[in-house]
Enzyme design. Sequence first.
Site, PDB file in Angstrom:
ATOM      1  N   HIS A 297       0.826  -1.205  -0.036  1.00 31.30           N
ATOM      2  CA  HIS A 297      -0.040   0.133  -0.059  1.00 31.30           C
ATOM      3  C   HIS A 297       0.895   1.251   0.049  1.00 31.30           C
ATOM      4  CE1 HIS A 297      -2.862  -2.716   2.240  1.00 31.30           C
ATOM      5  NE2 HIS A 297      -3.353  -2.694   0.937  1.00 31.30           N
ATOM      6  N   TYR A 470       4.082   0.650   5.015  1.00 30.19           N
ATOM      7  CA  TYR A 470       4.615  -0.476   5.580  1.00 30.19           C
ATOM      8  C   TYR A 470       4.051  -1.696   5.352  1.00 30.19           C
ATOM      9  CZ  TYR A 470       5.941   3.978   7.796  1.00 30.19           C
ATOM     10  OH  TYR A 470       6.393   5.433   7.726  1.00 30.19           O
ATOM     11  N   HIS A 471       3.583  -2.057   4.195  1.00 29.29           N
ATOM     12  CA  HIS A 471       3.008  -3.351   4.099  1.00 29.29           C
ATOM     13  C   HIS A 471       3.204  -4.400   2.994  1.00 29.29           C
ATOM     14  CE1 HIS A 471      -0.975  -0.898   6.076  1.00 29.29           C
ATOM     15  NE2 HIS A 471      -0.050  -1.348   6.808  1.00 29.29           N
ATOM     16  N   PRO A 472       4.354  -4.395   2.783  1.00 32.35           N
ATOM     17  CA  PRO A 472       4.814  -5.259   1.594  1.00 32.35           C
ATOM     18  C   PRO A 472       4.471  -6.812   1.589  1.00 32.35           C
ATOM     19  CG  PRO A 472       6.618  -5.057   3.080  1.00 32.35           C
ATOM     20  CD  PRO A 472       5.585  -4.066   3.622  1.00 32.35           C
TER      21      PRO A 472
END
Length: 530
Positions: A297, A470-472
């Site tokens: 995101h 911060y959502h890989p």
Amino acid sequence: MAQAAADYIIVGGGSAGCLVAARLIEAGATVLLLEEGPPRGHPLLDLPAGYMKFLNSERYLKYYPTVPQPQLDGRSLIIPQGRLLGGGSAINAMVYLRGQREDYDSWAAMTGDPGWSYDAMLPHFTAMEGNTDLAGPFHGTDGPLKVSHLGHMNPVTAAFLQSCAALGIPLNEDFNGAVQAGAGRMQHTIDAGLRRRSSAARAFLAPHRRNPRLTIVTRARVQRLRLVAGRVIGVDYQHLGQTRRAEVGQEVILAAGAIATPHLMLRSGLGPAADLQTAAIAVLADLPEVGLNLQDHCEVPVISALQRGMGYFGQDRGLNMLRHGLRYLLSRRGPVTSTGVEACAFLPLGDDPRPLIQLYCVPTVYLDRTVSGIDPTWGLTLTPCLARPQSRGSVRINPADPDGLPLVDPGFLRDPADFAAMRAAIRRARDILAAPPLREMVTGALLPGAGDWSEDALDRHIRATVKTNYHPVGTCAMGRVTDAALRVMGVAGLRIVDASAMPVIPAANTNAPTLALASRAAQLILQGRA
């Protein structure tokens, strides 16, 4: 130095690793858990507001610089990942969201396994959840992961919700219920009684810390997976300056995250043959999809100045900080019981009723460390985040330094549809700022500036400020790298249980979805033992 074999070796002590370790220990297995970071964080991280002191520090975060992004005028960004026991759950903003029904149904369709559908995954969420504020069929109240509303809401946040209502955006009191669309307060992984962070390490691992079947080694960097005849038999890792070797009886379980997990596989000779050969790494299994399908995101700030004294500016310094800290210690009340990100809106765009944008409300000036140009002041940051991105990136081995950091290409806004959606989302944020009662609080536009709302100006702003949320996920996806049971295809004794296994990113903050995936992974592992 060789180490006695454990039934399972778990690489990575973040959210997924903590949960899976706990489930295996409860089932009678022996587990060696290896975590690269320290065993615990600073005590401030337990406070809901405390994480903000560490956002720009590498003390508990590992920074992964990205390769230059041509679609962003050549910018190189940073993607941080948690580096301590508990992983991201021990240092993140604690938002507890699950995503949309369609997210999980797409996993089921892609894998052919109905066990990944929303209806099948819901019990994994509810069983772990100890929610103090919501109940019913969508929530659990007795689980170890404590979930609650925040203990404090800033008046600016309340005004944001009222402005959304003025535009016809409905109030949503449960983003994890039947409907995601609307504006409302977010729940967080916080123990409502203690007003303290509920990390995966505390919720799942802590009850087993003295169990002799569990061995936890922190500050341990796994260097290689060891394979014999196509089967993973153990790992080599560095600890306290020494290289150690650990053997496994059943499986090595990768839970290091969507960047570190594929990077370890690549360093171990599991990945695209051509890339490995270029890096002079022996190809042990040609797995062309390892490291591909990276999704994250991304978000762009829309920042406005507020009337003096509004929001959280200056509340974390000097006498204000002392006053709020004392109030927290005495009563567990006040701004310290807030994460500073108290509400958001999930917004559809166009004719699709599914929300495409998650719009955060942050009652202060919030900028990424790679962006400058605004002096600290009383302000409000509305942050449109692309919840269902179409763009894809990759994590590849660096042939010049295979053991160093990987080449991370997030591909933010590479797909033109993503860029158009972000542009529309910024205009939606501007509409909310112009609606009452926010418009009476706002004194002017800061970023973009008051005259910077043309399409060209917005595009420049997007390219200059877009950042990770911060959502890989997705770099070892089910159906591409693993089978539906999360076993790595073509390699025996190796399973992946973290966010890298997600084939499509959920339309929400990813800590709760990662825990649910890990819960089903533990179930699958234990079914295989039966």
